[in-house]
Design a protein around this motif. Structure first.
Motif, mmCIF file in Angstrom:
data_model
loop_
_atom_site.group_PDB
_atom_site.id
_atom_site.type_symbol
_atom_site.label_atom_id
_atom_site.label_comp_id
_atom_site.label_asym_id
_atom_site.label_seq_id
_atom_site.Cartn_x
_atom_site.Cartn_y
_atom_site.Cartn_z
ATOM 1 N N GLY A 1 -10.774 5.465 -2.953
ATOM 2 C CA GLY A 1 -11.125 4.773 -1.832
ATOM 3 C C GLY A 1 -10.751 3.641 -1.082
ATOM 4 O O GLY A 1 -10.104 3.112 0.270
ATOM 5 N N LEU A 2 -10.114 2.860 -2.584
ATOM 6 C CA LEU A 2 -8.981 1.467 -2.395
ATOM 7 C C LEU A 2 -7.777 2.120 -1.899
ATOM 8 O O LEU A 2 -7.190 1.589 -1.261
ATOM 9 C CB LEU A 2 -9.608 0.646 -2.994
ATOM 10 C CG LEU A 2 -8.900 -0.922 -3.201
ATOM 11 C CD1 LEU A 2 -9.769 -1.856 -2.215
ATOM 12 C CD2 LEU A 2 -8.562 -1.633 -4.566
ATOM 13 N N VAL A 3 -7.748 2.957 -2.145
ATOM 14 C CA VAL A 3 -5.920 3.837 -2.422
ATOM 15 C C VAL A 3 -5.680 4.049 -0.690
ATOM 16 O O VAL A 3 -4.499 4.086 -0.320
ATOM 17 C CB VAL A 3 -5.640 4.314 -3.533
ATOM 18 C CG1 VAL A 3 -3.981 4.622 -3.299
ATOM 19 C CG2 VAL A 3 -6.066 4.061 -4.323
ATOM 20 N N VAL A 4 -7.079 4.749 -0.401
ATOM 21 C CA VAL A 4 -7.114 5.132 1.268
ATOM 22 C C VAL A 4 -7.081 3.546 2.070
ATOM 23 O O VAL A 4 -6.232 4.399 3.331
ATOM 24 C CB VAL A 4 -8.252 6.655 0.948
ATOM 25 C CG1 VAL A 4 -8.792 6.942 2.799
ATOM 26 C CG2 VAL A 4 -8.072 7.731 0.468
ATOM 27 N N TYR A 5 -7.895 2.987 1.454
ATOM 28 C CA TYR A 5 -7.328 2.150 2.731
ATOM 29 C C TYR A 5 -5.748 1.572 2.617
ATOM 30 O O TYR A 5 -5.662 0.640 3.968
ATOM 31 C CB TYR A 5 -8.867 0.739 1.950
ATOM 32 C CG TYR A 5 -8.270 0.084 2.896
ATOM 33 C CD1 TYR A 5 -8.863 -0.519 3.654
ATOM 34 C CD2 TYR A 5 -7.757 -1.394 2.292
ATOM 35 C CE1 TYR A 5 -8.246 -1.805 4.229
ATOM 36 C CE2 TYR A 5 -7.707 -2.497 2.434
ATOM 37 C CZ TYR A 5 -8.206 -2.863 4.058
ATOM 38 O OH TYR A 5 -7.763 -4.097 4.496
ATOM 39 N N TRP A 6 -5.784 1.182 1.934
ATOM 40 C CA TRP A 6 -4.440 0.735 1.729
ATOM 41 C C TRP A 6 -3.484 1.412 2.134
ATOM 42 O O TRP A 6 -2.315 1.012 2.977
ATOM 43 C CB TRP A 6 -3.477 -0.122 0.068
ATOM 44 C CG TRP A 6 -2.955 -0.542 0.051
ATOM 45 C CD1 TRP A 6 -1.720 -0.912 1.263
ATOM 46 C CD2 TRP A 6 -2.871 -2.017 -1.146
ATOM 47 N NE1 TRP A 6 -1.110 -2.283 0.365
ATOM 48 C CE2 TRP A 6 -1.783 -2.650 -0.525
ATOM 49 C CE3 TRP A 6 -3.625 -2.374 -1.922
ATOM 50 C CZ2 TRP A 6 -1.807 -3.832 -1.339
ATOM 51 C CZ3 TRP A 6 -3.545 -3.488 -2.417
ATOM 52 C CH2 TRP A 6 -2.250 -4.308 -2.527
ATOM 53 N N ILE A 7 -3.759 2.849 2.029
ATOM 54 C CA ILE A 7 -2.639 3.833 3.120
ATOM 55 C C ILE A 7 -2.445 3.136 4.465
ATOM 56 O O ILE A 7 -1.832 3.111 4.808
ATOM 57 C CB ILE A 7 -3.167 5.409 2.428
ATOM 58 C CG1 ILE A 7 -2.504 5.315 0.805
ATOM 59 C CG2 ILE A 7 -2.059 6.211 3.283
ATOM 60 C CD1 ILE A 7 -2.742 6.924 0.259
ATOM 61 N N ALA A 8 -4.018 2.958 4.776
ATOM 62 C CA ALA A 8 -4.508 3.363 5.984
ATOM 63 C C ALA A 8 -3.451 2.066 6.847
ATOM 64 O O ALA A 8 -3.171 2.087 7.877
ATOM 65 C CB ALA A 8 -6.140 3.269 6.649
ATOM 66 N N ASN A 9 -4.092 0.645 6.046
ATOM 67 C CA ASN A 9 -3.234 -0.049 6.182
ATOM 68 C C ASN A 9 -1.789 -0.334 6.916
ATOM 69 O O ASN A 9 -1.742 -0.942 7.260
ATOM 70 C CB ASN A 9 -3.738 -1.160 4.733
ATOM 71 C CG ASN A 9 -3.722 -2.762 5.544
ATOM 72 O OD1 ASN A 9 -4.096 -2.686 6.758
ATOM 73 N ND2 ASN A 9 -2.520 -3.639 4.779
ATOM 74 N N ASN A 10 -1.054 0.302 5.726
ATOM 75 C CA ASN A 10 0.047 -0.053 5.695
ATOM 76 C C ASN A 10 0.362 1.398 6.189
ATOM 77 O O ASN A 10 1.524 0.220 7.608
ATOM 78 C CB ASN A 10 0.771 1.202 3.947
ATOM 79 C CG ASN A 10 1.243 0.163 3.165
ATOM 80 O OD1 ASN A 10 0.295 -1.234 3.329
ATOM 81 N ND2 ASN A 10 0.958 0.478 1.903
ATOM 82 N N VAL A 11 0.330 2.630 6.906
ATOM 83 C CA VAL A 11 0.382 2.906 8.182
ATOM 84 C C VAL A 11 0.299 2.412 9.464
ATOM 85 O O VAL A 11 1.128 2.745 10.524
ATOM 86 C CB VAL A 11 -0.566 4.189 8.475
ATOM 87 C CG1 VAL A 11 0.327 5.075 9.612
ATOM 88 C CG2 VAL A 11 0.340 5.888 6.849
ATOM 89 N N ILE A 12 -1.021 1.495 9.876
ATOM 90 C CA ILE A 12 -0.949 1.358 11.093
ATOM 91 C C ILE A 12 -0.141 -0.161 11.226
ATOM 92 O O ILE A 12 0.507 -0.388 12.412
ATOM 93 C CB ILE A 12 -2.418 0.489 11.219
ATOM 94 C CG1 ILE A 12 -3.500 2.059 10.905
ATOM 95 C CG2 ILE A 12 -2.854 -0.659 12.196
ATOM 96 C CD1 ILE A 12 -5.044 1.412 10.654
ATOM 97 N N THR A 13 0.271 -0.509 9.867
ATOM 98 C CA THR A 13 1.209 -2.107 10.210
ATOM 99 C C THR A 13 2.461 -1.548 10.369
ATOM 100 O O THR A 13 3.061 -2.879 10.879
ATOM 101 C CB THR A 13 0.480 -2.422 8.575
ATOM 102 O OG1 THR A 13 -0.242 -3.617 8.056
ATOM 103 C CG2 THR A 13 1.903 -4.219 8.874
ATOM 104 N N PHE A 14 2.733 -0.866 9.770
ATOM 105 C CA PHE A 14 4.088 -0.233 10.693
ATOM 106 C C PHE A 14 3.757 -0.057 11.967
ATOM 107 O O PHE A 14 4.897 -0.073 11.878
ATOM 108 C CB PHE A 14 4.743 1.464 9.165
ATOM 109 C CG PHE A 14 5.668 1.967 9.992
ATOM 110 C CD1 PHE A 14 6.811 1.556 9.513
ATOM 111 C CD2 PHE A 14 5.080 3.081 10.600
ATOM 112 C CE1 PHE A 14 7.909 2.423 9.182
ATOM 113 C CE2 PHE A 14 6.796 2.891 11.031
ATOM 114 C CZ PHE A 14 8.367 2.993 10.672
ATOM 115 N N THR A 15 3.224 0.935 12.178
ATOM 116 C CA THR A 15 3.344 1.282 13.893
ATOM 117 C C THR A 15 3.288 -0.099 14.816
ATOM 118 O O THR A 15 3.927 0.153 15.811
ATOM 119 C CB THR A 15 1.762 2.024 13.865
ATOM 120 O OG1 THR A 15 2.127 2.837 12.893
ATOM 121 C CG2 THR A 15 1.712 2.417 15.222
#
Length: 604
Positions: free
Chosen positions: A557-571
Motif C-alpha cells: 500500500g505504501l509503494v502504491v502511494y509512492w508510485i501515485a505520488n511520482n506520477v502526479i508529481t511528474f504531470t
C-alpha cells in the motif's frame, strides 16, 4: 550548476538517504504467526489466578495466593454473537476463550479464526478474571477464588440481549452473583454483587484483572508499533512496553514489580497487540486504582483495576459494574465506544508522535475506502487529495525550478568570471537570484513536506487493522504486506509464491510495484537534464534503483502511494514548466543518458 543549487540537491538526496538508513536499521517485522495450542508450561501451571497478595486494600485484605488450574471437564458457558464466539469457564468464572469471527490468521482459505483469549494450559494463556478481595474479619475462602466453581443461575448461551448469571454461596451468609452481558461488537458488561445475610457487616473490595502468561509469541518488536500495556488515567495516556513492567520497582502494596496509578476517576487499562486489545473499563465508581504487575516466578503479566472497598451491612446487597473490551482495534467501533462515554478510547490505537497527521490521514483514507470500496484506489485518491492541497506550494516550487533552468547560461558566465573566487561567485549568484526574484530553496519544500506525510502514511498502513488483508486487485490481496509478485511467479501470472519477504531472495527478486516505483522516479528525473557535476550524476543515477530495491519489502500500500505520488508529481512539474515557457525535452534526456553511457563504454 552553482554551489547553492548543488547543496540543495545533495541535501535532498541526504533526506532520502535518512529514510533508507532508518528502514535498514529497523526492517519490517516478520509476518503474523497463527496462535497454536500447546501443552501448559510449568510457569503457566503455577500461575496465581487472583489479585496478588498484598497487606490491604483500604481495610480489605487481598486473598492469599492460590493456584489457577484448568481441567478438560470444567463446565463452560458458550459465547455466540455475530462477531465473536467462545466460552466462559465456570471454574473461577473466567472469560478465557474468545475468537474473532471476522478475522483469520492469514489469507489462506483454511486459515484459523483469530483467537483473542485462551485458557490456562494453552499457548499464550490470556484471560479476564473478576472477583472480590476479603476485608477485615474475612478469610480468603469466604470469597470466590480462582478455582471456585460457580453455578449457572440464569441463561444458557451468552449472546446479544441474552446475559448469563453466575452465583456462588460461601455457606456463611454471603451470596455472590455475577451477571455477564455482551453487545453486538466486542464489549462485555460485568455486574458483580454480594448479598450479606451473615448477621454482621462485612467489607469486600471488587476488582477486575487481565492475565497474560508470558509475552505474546507473535510480537512484532518493531519500533513503529507499540505492543504491551496501554492505560488512560484522567486524560493522560500511558503506553508501557512489555519489558518495562518487569523492570518496575517492587511495590510494597503488591509485593512484586508494579506500575500503579491511584485515585483514577475516569480511565481504563489493558493490553494491546498489533491489531487486537483487551481493556478493563470501570464504570459508575468515584475512583479506582490501576496497576500493571509482573510475577517473576510464573512469568505472568497482569493489568488490574482495584475498586474502592465496599461496606455491606447485614441484609444489604452491594453491586458494582465494569466493562471489558476484547476484540479488534477497529476505528469506527472504538470511536463509537468513545462517543458512548469511554474517555479517550480512540487513543488506544497507536497513532504515534505524529498523531496530528496520522489521525486525519487515516480518517480521509477510511472515508475514501467507504466511498470507493477498494483500499488500493482509496490510497491513490488520498494521494490526489494531498497533492491537490500542496498545489500552491508545488506551483511556486516548479516555477522557481523552471526559472533556475532559464538562468543556467547566466550562472555559467558568473562561474567563468569568478574563477576560483567562491565569495565573488556567491555574491554574484545572490544578486542574480534577487534580480530575477528566484528562490533556490523553493524546489526542496515539497520534498521536505512529503517526508512526514510518508512516515505518517506508513504508520497508518502498518498499525491500523483496516489495512490488514485489504485487497487491491489481482495478486495484491493484502496492502499491509509486501508485494507478493516476483519474476519467480512471472509477476503474479503463475501460482508460485514469491520469496519470503525477510529473505535475501526477496531483496533481489522484487515485485512489479517496486519496479514501477523505480521507473516512475527515473522518469521524473528525466524532466531535467542531468547535472554536470559527476558526484551529483552518480547520486541521481542510482537513487531510483536504490529506492526500488529498498522499498521492495515495504507494505505494498505504501509503494502504491509512492508510485501515485511520482506520477502526479511528474504531470504537475511537466505542465507547470510548460506554462512558464520551459519545454522539458524528456525524450532527449532519456536517450542522452544512454548515449553518454555508450560513449563511455570504450574507455573502460
Amino acid at each position: 550548476m552553482d554551489d547553492q543549487n548543488k547543496n540543495l540537491i545533495l541535501a535532498t538526496a541526504l533526506s532520502f538517504l535518512v529514510i533508507l538508513v532508518w528502514f535498514v536499521l529497523f526492517p519490517p517485522p516478520e509476518p503474523e504467526v497463527p496462535l497454536d495450542i500447546a501443552a501448559p508450561t510449568t510457569a503457566q501451571a503455577e500461575d496465581p489466578g487472583t489479585v496478588p497478595t498484598a497487606p490491604a486494600i483500604g481495610d480489605a485484605a487481598e486473598p492469599a495466593t492460590e493456584v489457577a488450574t484448568e481441567t478438560a471437564d470444567a463446565p463452560r458457558i458458550d459465547i455466540e454473537t455475530p462477531r465473536v464466539s467462545g466460552s466462559i469457564s465456570l471454574l473461577g468464572g473466567r472469560i478465557d476463550d474468545l475468537r474473532l469471527k471476522d478475522y483469520r490468521t492469514s489469507l489462506q482459505p483454511d486459515a484459523d479464526i483469530v483467537r483473542m483469549l485462551s485458557p490456562v494450559g494453552t499457548a499464550d494463556a490470556y484471560y479476564a478474571v473478576y472477583g472480590w478481595a476479603p476485608g477485615g474479619g474475612l478469610d480468603a475462602d469466604a470469597v470466590p477464588g480462582p478455582n471456585t466453581t460457580w453455578a449457572l443461575a440464569a441463561g444458557d448461551t451468552l449472546s446479544v440481549g441474552e446475559p448469563v448469571t453466575l452465583t456462588w454461596n460461601n455457606g456463611d451468609g454471603l451470596v455472590f452473583e455475577r451477571i455477564i452481558s455482551i453487545d453486538d461488537q466486542y464489549m462485555f458488561d460485568i455486574t458483580q454483587s454480594v448479598t450479606n445475610t451473615s448477621g454482621a457487616a462485612v467489607r469486600v473490595a471488587p476488582y477486575g484483572m487481565l492475565t497474560r502468561h508470558g509475552e505474546p509469541s507473535d510480537l512484532k518488536n518493531f519500533f513503529i508499533l507499540h505492543e504491551g500495556a496501554v492505560a488512560m488515567a484522567d486524560g493522560e495516556l500511558a503506553e508501557t512496553d512489555w519489558d518495562e513492567i518487569p523492570d518496575a520497582d517492587v511495590d510494597p502494596s503488591w509485593g512484586r514489580p508494579a506500575i500503579v496509578t491511584e485515585g483514577v476517576t475516569d480511565g481504563w487499562v489493558g493490553f494491546t497487540d498489533h491489531y487486537w486489545q483487551s481493556i478493563l473499563i470501570p464504570t459508575g465508581v468515584q475512583s479506582f486504582d490501576q496497576a500493571l504487575t509482573y510475577a517473576p516466578r510464573s512469568d505472568v503479566y497482569r493489568a488490574v483495576t482495584r475498586l474502592p472497598t465496599q461496606d455491606v451491612a447485614d441484609g444489604a446487597t452491594v453491586a458494582v459494574q465494569t466493562q471489558l473490551f476484547a476484540g479488534a482495534k477497529e476505528w469506527e467501533t472504538i470511536r463509537e465506544y468513545q462517543s458512548g462515554g469511554v474517555q479517550g478510547f480512540i487513543d488506544s490505537i497507536d497513532w504515534g508522535w505524529f498523531f496530528f497527521l496520522t489521525k486525519p490521514i487515516f480518517w480521509l483514507l477510511h472515508e475514501l475506502n467507504k466511498l470507493i470500496g477498494n483500499m488500493g484506489w482509496a490510497i491513490i485518491g488520498l494521494t490526489l487529495i494531498i497533492k491537490a492541497v500542496l498545489v500552491p506550494l508545488a506551483y511556486k516550487s516548479y516555477v522557481s525550478m523552471a526559472k533556475m533552468k532559464e538562468l543556467q547560461p547566466q550562472m555559467e558566465n558568473l562561474k567563468e568570471q569568478a574563477g576560483d573566487d567562491k565569495q565573488k561567485l556567491q555574491q554574484g549568484m545572490m544578486e542574480l537570484y534577487k534580480k530575477e526574484k528566484v528562490n533556490p530553496a523553493a524546489g526542496c519544500l515539497p520534498i521536505l513536506l512529503q517526508i512526514p506525510i510518508f512516515f505518517s502514511l506508513y504508520k497508518v498502513i502498518f498499525v491500523t487493522i483496516e489495512l490488514r488483508h485489504a485487497p487491491f486487485f489481482g495478486p495484491f490481496q493484502d496492502l499491509s504486506a509486501p508485494d507478493p509478485t516476483s519474476i519467480i511467479n512471472l509477476f503474479g501470472l503463475l501460482p508460485n509464491a514469491a520469496p519470503d519477504p525477510n529473505s535475501l531472495m526477496a531483496l533481489v527478486f522484487i515485485g512489479i510495484l517496486p519496479l514501477l516505483l523505480g521507473i516512475s522516479m527515473w522518469l521524473q528525473q528525466k524532466l531535467n537534464p542531468a547535472p554536470t557535476d559527476p558526484t551529483q550524476q552518480m547520486i541521481f543515477a542510482w537513487m531510483p534503483w536504490v529506492f526500488m530495491f529498498m522499498l521492495g519489502s515495504f507494505a505494498s500500500g505504501l509503494v502504491v502511494y509512492w508510485i501515485a505520488n511520482n506520477v502526479i508529481t511528474f504531470t504537475q512539474q511537466y505542465l507547470i514548466m510548460r506554462s512558464q515557457g520551459y519545454k522539458p525535452d524528456l525524450l532527449s534526456n532519456i536517450t542522452g543518458s544512454f548515449k553518454k553511457k555508450a560513449a563511455e563504454e570504450p574507455k573502460k
